[in-house]
Design a protein around this motif. Structure first.
Motif, mmCIF file in Angstrom:
data_model
loop_
_atom_site.group_PDB
_atom_site.id
_atom_site.type_symbol
_atom_site.label_atom_id
_atom_site.label_comp_id
_atom_site.label_asym_id
_atom_site.label_seq_id
_atom_site.Cartn_x
_atom_site.Cartn_y
_atom_site.Cartn_z
ATOM 1 N N ASN A 1 -5.188 -12.571 7.093
ATOM 2 C CA ASN A 1 -5.825 -13.561 7.675
ATOM 3 C C ASN A 1 -5.937 -13.397 8.891
ATOM 4 O O ASN A 1 -7.035 -14.064 9.575
ATOM 5 N N SER B 1 -11.392 -19.811 9.201
ATOM 6 C CA SER B 1 -10.096 -19.255 8.849
ATOM 7 C C SER B 1 -8.948 -19.263 9.376
ATOM 8 O O SER B 1 -7.975 -18.915 8.763
ATOM 9 N N GLY C 1 -5.493 -19.708 7.395
ATOM 10 C CA GLY C 1 -4.170 -19.403 7.799
ATOM 11 C C GLY C 1 -3.100 -20.556 8.069
ATOM 12 O O GLY C 1 -1.921 -20.225 7.352
ATOM 13 N N ASN D 1 -10.564 -16.275 1.269
ATOM 14 C CA ASN D 1 -10.644 -15.789 2.784
ATOM 15 C C ASN D 1 -10.949 -14.213 2.646
ATOM 16 O O ASN D 1 -11.828 -13.844 3.322
ATOM 17 N N GLU E 1 -5.979 -16.868 -0.291
ATOM 18 C CA GLU E 1 -6.198 -15.284 0.578
ATOM 19 C C GLU E 1 -7.353 -14.832 -0.319
ATOM 20 O O GLU E 1 -8.138 -14.106 0.668
#
Length: 351
Positions: free
Chosen positions: A29, A56, A60, A91, A88
């Protein structure tokens, strides 16, 4: 998945270079968040890259919450790993699909050549080809941003959101319902409203109905408007992103409340309140919010699966539609933190 192939050796080489650069930047990330920002600062007409950077960052923060002060106290330990996988994977997939588009645009800008036929060998939906062609001529930042919002949310729809594992282990779980009830599902955009302010201000929104693709598109468009709709605030947001590196810790925006440094918990069995409005109660330690590197190791992903999502022309109409969901500010965020504390306190009393 079958795609057209690049027609010349040079084009095949470019596709390979883009894939290699994407894989390198898609390590975790932190690396992908930084890659979005670096691209935006070089190509500021591509607004979506800044929006992606900010979303993003929030991804995180959500990942490290799973190993932070509060969530481990109210979540079953067995639920933490699946939640991380979900965050995750989304992302990773969005970066896997979108970053090659950004790199291809950079090459088209550099050479003055329309290379949009290479979107297909890069695995990008046919939906995006006309929008990139238009953008080369018009530089309409809002239109290409809306198109990317629609495309990326559709990209994760079949690959993550509608997977039986996600529906049964994430959205149907007590933890997901509890997070929504405690207003933990938020996207925050920090900025320093005035030079003399000691603390950053926040704007953002609460995330509701995440499993619905239309809702996620509305969220993306609304965040885009929050970032770019006010010139004064926009400049402050860019300043924050440029000054404060993303670590995954919520101390990145509010270090007066959060710390990336772990301190042993209180000796009492019950959780003790920490917050007094925007401040900490006197004598209480800051709330632990770890850096990503301290919370999670790099995750090895399976290759992206699925087929081209684009089947219905209605999505071209969706690109044109405006969106403006209700925003939240620093005060409403503090109220949500207090609700979370109440929830943590309640769980600590009854368990």
């Amino acid at each position: 998945m079958t795609y057209l192939t690049a027609t010349t050796i040079d084009e095949q080489h470019l596709v390979a270079q883009i894939r290699q650069a994407t894989t390198k930047a898609n390590r975790n990330n932190v690396t992908r968040t930084q890659a979005y920002l670096a691209f935006y600062l070089e190509h500021q007409e591509v607004h979506w890259a800044l929006l992606a950077h900010m979303v993003s960052r929030n991804g995180g923060w959500s990942m490290t919450d799973l190993k932070g002060e509060w969530l481990p106290l109210i979540m079953d330990a067995q639920a933490i790993e699946p939640f991380f996988w979900f965050l995750e994977r989304c992302n990773w997939l969005i970066f896997h699909d979108a970053y090659p588009q950004l790199l291809l645009y950079a090459e088209m800008k550099r050479t003055g050549t329309d290379l949009t036929k290479l979107l297909a060998p890069l695995g990008v939906s046919i939906f995006m080809q006309s929008y990139w062609q238009e953008f080369l001529a018009s530089k309409d930042s809002g239109r290409i941003s809306h198109a990317l919002i629609v495309n990326e949310q559709q990209y994760i729809e079949q690959r993550v959101v509608q997977k039986p594992f996600t529906l049964n282990r994430i959205f149907a779980s007590f933890a997901f319902v509890a997070q929504a009830a405690l207003s933990m599902n938020q996207v925050l955009i920090p900025y320093k409203a005035h030079p003399t302010d000691r603390r950053l201000s926040l704007i953002g929104l609460n995330v509701h109905h995440f499993p619905a693709v239309n809702s996620r598109v509305q969220i993306g468009k609304s965040l885009y408007q929050q970032i770019f709709g006010d010139r004064f605030r926009f400049e402050k947001i860019v300043s924050y992103c440029s000054r404060i590196p993303h670590t995954g810790s919520r101390a990145d925006y509010w270090p007066h409340l959060f710390t990336p440094h772990y301190t042993p918990p209180f000796t009492e069995v019950e959780y003790q309140f920490r917050l007094d409005g925007h401040e900490l109660l006197q004598g209480t330690p800051k709330i632990y919010s770890p850096r990503l590197q301290d919370a999670w190791t790099d995750y090895g992903h399976d290759p992206a699966d699925g087929v081209d999502w684009f089947r219905d022309e209605k999505w071209h109409k969706v690109v044109k539609e405006p969106a403006s969901l209700p925003s939240i500010d620093s005060d409403s965020y503090v109220r949500s933190l207090q609700w979370i504390e109440y929830g943590v306190k309640l769980v600590s009393v009854i368990t």
